[in-house]
Motif scaffolding. Structure first.
Motif, PDB file in Angstrom:
ATOM      1  N   TYR A 209       3.737   5.337   1.813  1.00  0.00           N
ATOM      2  CA  TYR A 209       4.821   5.524  -0.168  1.00  0.00           C
ATOM      3  C   TYR A 209       3.474   5.556  -1.090  1.00  0.00           C
ATOM      4  CZ  TYR A 209       5.081   0.628  -1.346  1.00  0.00           C
ATOM      5  OH  TYR A 209       4.447  -0.189  -1.976  1.00  0.00           O
ATOM      6  N   TRP A 210       3.382   6.792  -1.618  1.00  0.00           N
ATOM      7  CA  TRP A 210       2.758   6.752  -3.260  1.00  0.00           C
ATOM      8  C   TRP A 210       2.615   6.056  -4.278  1.00  0.00           C
ATOM      9  CZ3 TRP A 210      -1.584   8.847  -4.049  1.00  0.00           C
ATOM     10  CH2 TRP A 210      -2.423   9.657  -2.999  1.00  0.00           C
ATOM     11  N   VAL A 211       2.086   4.720  -4.453  1.00  0.00           N
ATOM     12  CA  VAL A 211       2.898   3.975  -6.113  1.00  0.00           C
ATOM     13  C   VAL A 211       1.852   5.086  -7.375  1.00  0.00           C
ATOM     14  CG1 VAL A 211       1.535   2.488  -7.398  1.00  0.00           C
ATOM     15  CG2 VAL A 211       2.250   2.290  -5.394  1.00  0.00           C
ATOM     16  N   ARG A 212       2.936   5.398  -8.371  1.00  0.00           N
ATOM     17  CA  ARG A 212       2.512   6.575  -9.246  1.00  0.00           C
ATOM     18  C   ARG A 212       2.372   5.736 -10.379  1.00  0.00           C
ATOM     19  NH1 ARG A 212       2.749  11.569  -7.055  1.00  0.00           N
ATOM     20  NH2 ARG A 212       3.301  12.170  -4.883  1.00  0.00           N
ATOM     21  N   VAL A 213       2.002   7.120 -11.124  1.00  0.00           N
ATOM     22  CA  VAL A 213       1.680   6.637 -12.944  1.00  0.00           C
ATOM     23  C   VAL A 213       3.827   6.732 -13.456  1.00  0.00           C
ATOM     24  CG1 VAL A 213       1.249   6.670 -15.305  1.00  0.00           C
ATOM     25  CG2 VAL A 213      -0.421   7.012 -13.114  1.00  0.00           C
ATOM     26  N   PRO A 214       3.693   5.390 -13.918  1.00  0.00           N
ATOM     27  CA  PRO A 214       4.928   5.452 -14.370  1.00  0.00           C
ATOM     28  C   PRO A 214       5.364   6.170 -15.582  1.00  0.00           C
ATOM     29  CG  PRO A 214       4.548   3.229 -14.168  1.00  0.00           C
ATOM     30  CD  PRO A 214       3.278   4.231 -14.226  1.00  0.00           C
ATOM     31  N   LEU A 274      -1.666   7.530  -7.441  1.00  0.00           N
ATOM     32  CA  LEU A 274      -2.489   6.550  -8.127  1.00  0.00           C
ATOM     33  C   LEU A 274      -2.801   6.110  -6.192  1.00  0.00           C
ATOM     34  CD1 LEU A 274      -1.479   4.342 -11.013  1.00  0.00           C
ATOM     35  CD2 LEU A 274      -3.249   6.419 -10.810  1.00  0.00           C
ATOM     36  N   PHE A 275      -2.216   5.714  -5.823  1.00  0.00           N
ATOM     37  CA  PHE A 275      -2.007   4.870  -4.480  1.00  0.00           C
ATOM     38  C   PHE A 275      -1.545   5.127  -3.711  1.00  0.00           C
ATOM     39  CE2 PHE A 275      -3.641   1.685  -8.021  1.00  0.00           C
ATOM     40  CZ  PHE A 275      -4.612   1.178  -7.415  1.00  0.00           C
ATOM     41  N   HIS A 276      -1.758   5.302  -2.144  1.00  0.00           N
ATOM     42  CA  HIS A 276      -1.233   5.755  -1.406  1.00  0.00           C
ATOM     43  C   HIS A 276      -1.157   4.419  -0.131  1.00  0.00           C
ATOM     44  CE1 HIS A 276      -0.589   8.838   2.401  1.00  0.00           C
ATOM     45  NE2 HIS A 276       0.719   7.971   2.323  1.00  0.00           N
ATOM     46  N   LEU A 277      -0.336   3.838  -0.111  1.00  0.00           N
ATOM     47  CA  LEU A 277       0.074   2.470   1.259  1.00  0.00           C
ATOM     48  C   LEU A 277       0.709   2.586   2.219  1.00  0.00           C
ATOM     49  CD1 LEU A 277       1.183  -0.281  -1.730  1.00  0.00           C
ATOM     50  CD2 LEU A 277      -1.027   0.410  -1.319  1.00  0.00           C
TER      51      LEU A 277
END
Length: 288
Positions: A209-214, A274-277
Motif C-alpha cells: 500500500y501507499w502512504v500519501r500526503v494527508p 510518499l512511501f510504498h510499503l
C-alpha cells in the motif's frame, strides 16, 4: 537543411508522406543516416492504416527519434499524443509481437526510488517462473496498469516481467550489476545460456500500500525512513513542513511493512505518494 538535400513539399494530400533518407557526416567524421517521415495523421481510415505504417519501418531501427512539431498550434498536445501512439504501435507490432518473453528494465519515476523489485502477474505460471529465475530483490504481484508495455504484452500471450530499481536519471552501479545478473538468470532459465551459478532467491510480497500526503499538509518533504527498512505501525517515516507557516506534519506508517519504494526529498502536494510499503509473505521465491 542538415544534409543540403532537396525534398518535395507541397500543400497536397500525401505529398510529404513518403520518408526520405539522407546521409550526413557528423563533426567527428562518423556517418549517420537521417530518415524524415512527415505526415502523421489522426483517425486515419482503416483501409490506409497498413500503407501508412509502412512509412514507419525506419523508425523501428532508429537510434534516436526526434519529433518536430509546432508548439504554438492549438492541438499541439493532441498531435504529440497521436505521434506517441503511432510510434508505440509500430514498435509493439514490429518488435514485441516477435518476442517469446519480455524483461522490461526500469528505474523509479516521478522523483521516486525503488528497492530492487520484479513486478509480475503471479497468476501466470510462465511469467512467475521468469520472476523466480531473476532471483534478486522482491517480487511485487500485479498485472500492471492498462496500456502498459508489460500488461499489453501479457494480453497477447507473451510472459513478461519488469525489473525496477533505483532513482531516475542516475546510474547506480550496484543496481545495474544486480539487474544484469538477474537478466542472465532469466536467460539461463529459458535455455539461452548454460550456467551452474545460482541466481539466489527473491522474496514475495503478499500485499502492499501507499502512504500519501494527508489533505492540506503539503510542503517540503524530508524522509526519515530508508529503502529496505522494516517499519512498524505508527513509526515515523517523514516530515512535511509548510514553507509559509513552518508547521511540521509527521508522516507515519498505517501498518507494518518493508519500504519497497519512496519519494525523493522534494516539495509535495496533498495526495502525493510518499512511501510504498509491502508486507512479505514469508515465501522464498526459489528459482525453478
Amino acid at each position: 537543411a542538415l544534409t543540403t538535400g532537396g525534398v518535395l513539399a507541397q500543400d497536397l494530400l500525401f505529398a510529404t508522406l513518403d520518408p526520405t533518407l539522407r546521409q550526413m557526416r557528423l563533426p567527428r567524421g562518423t556517418k549517420a543516416i537521417l530518415s524524415d517521415t512527415v505526415g502523421f495523421i489522426s483517425d486515419l481510415p482503416t483501409m490506409l492504416v497498413a500503407a501508412f505504417r509502412a512509412t514507419l519501418e525506419e523508425v523501428i531501427e532508429a537510434d534516436v527519434i526526434l519529433h518536430v512539431r509546432d508548439v504554438s498550434h492549438g492541438d499541439t498536445e493532441a498531435q504529440a499524443a497521436d505521434v506517441a501512439a503511432i510510434l508505440a504501435d509500430a514498435v509493439f507490432s514490429g518488435v514485441i509481437r516477435g518476442c517469446t518473453h519480455l524483461v522490461d528494465l526500469h528505474t523509479g519515476s516521478n522523483l521516486r526510488t525503488n528497492l530492487a523489485q520484479i513486478r509480475v502477474d503471479t497468476t501466470n505460471p510462465g511469467a512467475l517462473a521468469m520472476a523466480r529465475s531473476f532471483g534478486l530483490g522482491i517480487i511485487v504481484p500485479g498485472s500492471g496498469p492498462q496500456g502498459s508495455l508489460r500488461r499489453e504484452t501479457m494480453d497477447i500471450g507473451i510472459p513478461a516481467i519488469i525489473y525496477e530499481s533505483g532513482p531516475p536519471n542516475i546510474f547506480v552501479e550496484a543496481e545495474i550489476v544486480r539487474g544484469t545478473q538477474g537478466v542472465l538468470g532469466v536467460m539461463t532459465h529459458l535455455g539461452m545460456l548454460k550456467s551452474e551459478q545460482s541466481t539466489g532467491t527473491a522474496q514475495l510480497l503478499s500485499k502492499s500500500y501507499w502512504v500519501r500526503v494527508p489533505r492540506g499538509q503539503g510542503g517540503v518533504y524530508l524522509p526519515v525512513a530508508k529503502l529496505g527498512d522494516t517499519v512498524s505501525s505508527g513509526q515515523l517515516l517523514a516530515t512535511v513542513t509548510d514553507p509559509f507557516t513552518d508547521a511540521s506534519n509527521e508522516i507515519r506508517a498505517d501498518k507494518p511493512g518493508v519500504v519497497v519504494g519512496m519519494a525523493l526529498p522534494q516539495v509535495v502536494l496533498s495526495g502525493y505518494g510518499l512511501f510504498h510499503l509491502g508486507e512479505l509473505s514469508g515465501e522464498q521465491a526459489q528459482p525453478d
